[in-house]
Design an enzyme around this catalytic site. Structure first.
Site, PDB file in Angstrom:
ATOM      1  N   CYS A 154       0.833  -1.211   0.000  1.00 27.97           N
ATOM      2  CA  CYS A 154       0.000   0.000   0.000  1.00 27.97           C
ATOM      3  C   CYS A 154       0.868   1.261   0.000  1.00 27.97           C
ATOM      4  O   CYS A 154       0.730   2.116  -0.886  1.00 27.97           O
ATOM      5  CB  CYS A 154      -0.953  -0.019   1.188  1.00 27.97           C
TER       6      CYS A 154
HETATM    7  N1  LIG Z   1      -4.261  -4.329   5.045  1.00 26.96           N
HETATM    8  C1  LIG Z   1      -3.754  -3.625   4.020  1.00 26.96           C
HETATM    9  O1  LIG Z   1      -4.011  -2.419   3.879  1.00 26.96           O
HETATM   10  C2  LIG Z   1      -2.866  -4.318   3.010  1.00 26.96           C
HETATM   11  C3  LIG Z   1      -2.464  -3.570   1.888  1.00 26.96           C
HETATM   12  C4  LIG Z   1      -1.648  -4.186   0.938  1.00 26.96           C
HETATM   13  C5  LIG Z   1      -1.222  -5.490   1.130  1.00 26.96           C
HETATM   14  N2  LIG Z   1      -1.597  -6.170   2.248  1.00 26.96           N
HETATM   15  C6  LIG Z   1      -1.113  -7.558   2.382  1.00 26.96           C
HETATM   16  O2  LIG Z   1      -2.172  -8.427   2.035  1.00 26.96           O
HETATM   17  C7  LIG Z   1      -2.126  -9.609   2.847  1.00 26.96           C
HETATM   18  C8  LIG Z   1      -3.439  -9.696   3.610  1.00 26.96           C
HETATM   19  O3  LIG Z   1      -3.537  -8.517   4.412  1.00 26.96           O
HETATM   20  P1  LIG Z   1      -4.771  -8.201   5.361  1.00 26.96           P
HETATM   21  O4  LIG Z   1      -4.439  -6.924   6.052  1.00 26.96           O
HETATM   22  O5  LIG Z   1      -6.020  -8.322   4.630  1.00 26.96           O
HETATM   23  O6  LIG Z   1      -4.623  -9.431   6.403  1.00 26.96           O
HETATM   24  P2  LIG Z   1      -5.440  -9.746   7.715  1.00 26.96           P
HETATM   25  O7  LIG Z   1      -6.670  -8.923   7.795  1.00 26.96           O
HETATM   26  O8  LIG Z   1      -4.477  -9.678   8.850  1.00 26.96           O
HETATM   27  O9  LIG Z   1      -5.854 -11.280   7.480  1.00 26.96           O
HETATM   28  C9  LIG Z   1      -4.880 -12.291   7.277  1.00 26.96           C
HETATM   29  C10 LIG Z   1      -5.558 -13.483   6.629  1.00 26.96           C
HETATM   30  O10 LIG Z   1      -4.611 -14.538   6.488  1.00 26.96           O
HETATM   31  C11 LIG Z   1      -5.129 -15.720   7.144  1.00 26.96           C
HETATM   32  N3  LIG Z   1      -3.972 -16.437   7.678  1.00 26.96           N
HETATM   33  C12 LIG Z   1      -3.047 -15.956   8.542  1.00 26.96           C
HETATM   34  N4  LIG Z   1      -2.065 -16.877   8.726  1.00 26.96           N
HETATM   35  C13 LIG Z   1      -2.402 -17.946   7.962  1.00 26.96           C
HETATM   36  C14 LIG Z   1      -1.792 -19.213   7.728  1.00 26.96           C
HETATM   37  N5  LIG Z   1      -0.633 -19.540   8.281  1.00 26.96           N
HETATM   38  N6  LIG Z   1      -2.419 -20.087   6.904  1.00 26.96           N
HETATM   39  C15 LIG Z   1      -3.605 -19.773   6.314  1.00 26.96           C
HETATM   40  N7  LIG Z   1      -4.231 -18.575   6.510  1.00 26.96           N
HETATM   41  C16 LIG Z   1      -3.622 -17.683   7.320  1.00 26.96           C
HETATM   42  C17 LIG Z   1      -6.074 -15.199   8.184  1.00 26.96           C
HETATM   43  O11 LIG Z   1      -7.002 -16.196   8.530  1.00 26.96           O
HETATM   44  P3  LIG Z   1      -7.805 -16.151   9.924  1.00 26.96           P
HETATM   45  O12 LIG Z   1      -8.896 -15.130   9.759  1.00 26.96           O
HETATM   46  O13 LIG Z   1      -8.325 -17.518  10.035  1.00 26.96           O
HETATM   47  O14 LIG Z   1      -6.813 -15.767  10.974  1.00 26.96           O
HETATM   48  C18 LIG Z   1      -6.723 -14.036   7.408  1.00 26.96           C
HETATM   49  O15 LIG Z   1      -7.692 -14.522   6.508  1.00 26.96           O
HETATM   50  C19 LIG Z   1      -0.919  -9.451   3.772  1.00 26.96           C
HETATM   51  O16 LIG Z   1       0.178 -10.115   3.226  1.00 26.96           O
HETATM   52  C20 LIG Z   1      -0.690  -7.944   3.791  1.00 26.96           C
HETATM   53  O17 LIG Z   1       0.643  -7.582   4.047  1.00 26.96           O
HETATM   54  C21 LIG Z   1      -2.429  -5.624   3.179  1.00 26.96           C
END
Ligand SMILES: NC(=O)c1ccc[n+]([C@@H]2O[C@H](COP(=O)([O-])OP(=O)(O)OC[C@H]3O[C@@H](n4cnc5c(N)ncnc54)[C@H](OP(=O)(O)O)[C@@H]3O)[C@@H](O)[C@H]2O)c1
Length: 341
Positions: A154
């Site tokens: 982001c």
């Molecule tokens: N948030 C942002 O603004 C943003 C922007 C750009 C990129 N990203 C990237 O996009 C990705 C997702 O971000 P997010 O913020 O949406 O994440 P998040 O809300 O923290 O959710 C993480 C997800 O991954 C699952 N998970 C975690 N560990 C796992 C494992 N070992 N095996 C299988 N599933 C697992 C979680 O499942 P549970 O619900 O079951 O725990 C949840 O569905 C990350 O890599 C992040 O760096 C995020």
């Protein structure tokens, strides 16, 4: 005219980016959402996890089974944390899927650099070598037809788009570019973390990871590629007590002391004239204006001999799930704006 329907799956749909993807894909006319894959033992109905989806999407999640996903989908969006993502991507590719990975696992080209930044050896260097960095405004032709797209971070999205027009036109002097940035709290994901609880964040405003943030090398990699020479960045992130939105302020030194603000503004207009998701504005951008959209709003000023560029995005849309859909559109030869306007 016959329309192709693309079947889409999401791995990690219980994430913030997963929720945004579900909402975007439900309104995308060419997409059928067929598979939600979760690593949980108790597989949730996604509408119980996110009640806002009741009546819109009430799919029960299924296991992360690459072969099964491959039978039911053409493209898969991986919304897992880094390291977890690369443990699934190889099997998803082997199952014949096109993959858009939202994690950092395929963004840093050099595996040794990845290991030093993320503290973990890269486990899939073979696919890393073929991954395409999915920032359409800068690398569109590489994304078209790609099999594995590394969706940018982001903060790096807002920074690269803000600096690129100046670097492409050699309008700035060599030297470290200062990127001052602030992000809403969803940028840190949905998992519970004590320092992100409401009372810890609300009514406060603080910097963190000054010069150490994992997005700094990613920004440097992109800007070095744009400029064709090693480019260094000092990245100063702040945690902004709002749910979503990123505002970045970049400070750069002009190559020519005689340049004026109108010429700088024209450089930005020329660079982004044809870009559907970039709005070069006269006034200063505000995160409120890009919320829930795939737009990046930006403008440029000249003050005290410095070029100052401002850019605003929604971290969950242009900074993640919206850009992922934009990339998917390009990968499948669709209009880039489908499902996003
Ligand atoms: N948030 C942002 O603004 C943003 C922007 C750009 C990129 N990203 C990237 O996009 C990705 C997702 O971000 P997010 O913020 O949406 O994440 P998040 O809300 O923290 O959710 C993480 C997800 O991954 C699952 N998970 C975690 N560990 C796992 C494992 N070992 N095996 C299988 N599933 C697992 C979680 O499942 P549970 O619900 O079951 O725990 C949840 O569905 C990350 O890599 C992040 O760096 C995020």
């Amino acid at each position: 005219m016959t329309y192709m329907t693309i079947r889409a799956a999401i791995v990690g749909p219980t994430s913030y980016t997963g929720l945004e993807l579900i909402k975007l894909l439900l309104s995308h006319e060419r997409i059928e959402l067929t598979y939600l894959a979760s690593g949980r033992e108790q597989l949730p109905n996604i509408a119980e996890e996110f009640p806002g989806l009741i009546g819109r999407c009430e799919m029960v999640c299924r296991p992360i089974d690459a072969a099964a996903i491959g039978r039911e989908a053409d493209v898969v969006f991986v919304c897992l944390p880094h390291v977890a993502a690369m443990q699934h991507v190889p099997a998803l590719l082997d199952a014949g899927l096109r993959v858009v990975d939202l994690s950092a696992d395929y963004r840093i080209e050099d595996p040794a650099r990845y290991a030093s930044v993320y503290g973990h050896d890269h486990e899939d260097t073979e696919n890393l070598a073929d991954a395409v960095y999915g920032l359409p405004e800068l690398f569109r032709r590489h994304i078209e037809g790609a099999t594995l797209v590394a969706n940018p971070g982001c903060y790096p999205t807002a920074a690269a788009l803000a600096a690129a027009p100046l670097l492409q036109r050699s309008l700035v002097r060599d030297g470290t570019i200062v990127v001052n940035a602030a992000s809403g709290v969803t940028g840190a994901g949905r998992g519970a973390k004590p320092h992100l609880h409401f009372p810890e964040v609300a009514e406060g405003f603080t910097a963190y990871n000054v010069g150490l943030h994992r997005h700094q090398p990613e920004i440097e990699q992109t800007l070095s590629r744009v400029k064709g020479r090693e480019t260094t960045v000092l990245f100063v992130p702040h945690l902004l007590p709002i749910n979503r939105g990123i505002l970045e302020t970049l400070y750069l030194e002009p190559a020519d002391d005689q340049i004026n603000e109108d010429e700088l503004f024209t450089a930005f207009e020329d660079a982004y004239d044809e870009e559907p998701f970039i709005r070069v504005r006269n006034d200063l951008p505000n995160v409120r204006d890009v919320r829930d959209t795939n737009f990046c709003d930006m403008t440029v000023r000249l003050a005290q001999g410095r070029i100052i560029v401002f850019s605003a995005i929604d971290n969950l849309i242009k900074g993640a799930s919206g850009q992922a859909v934009q990339n998917m559109n390009l990968m499948f030869g669709l209009d880039e704006t489908e499902g996003l306007m």
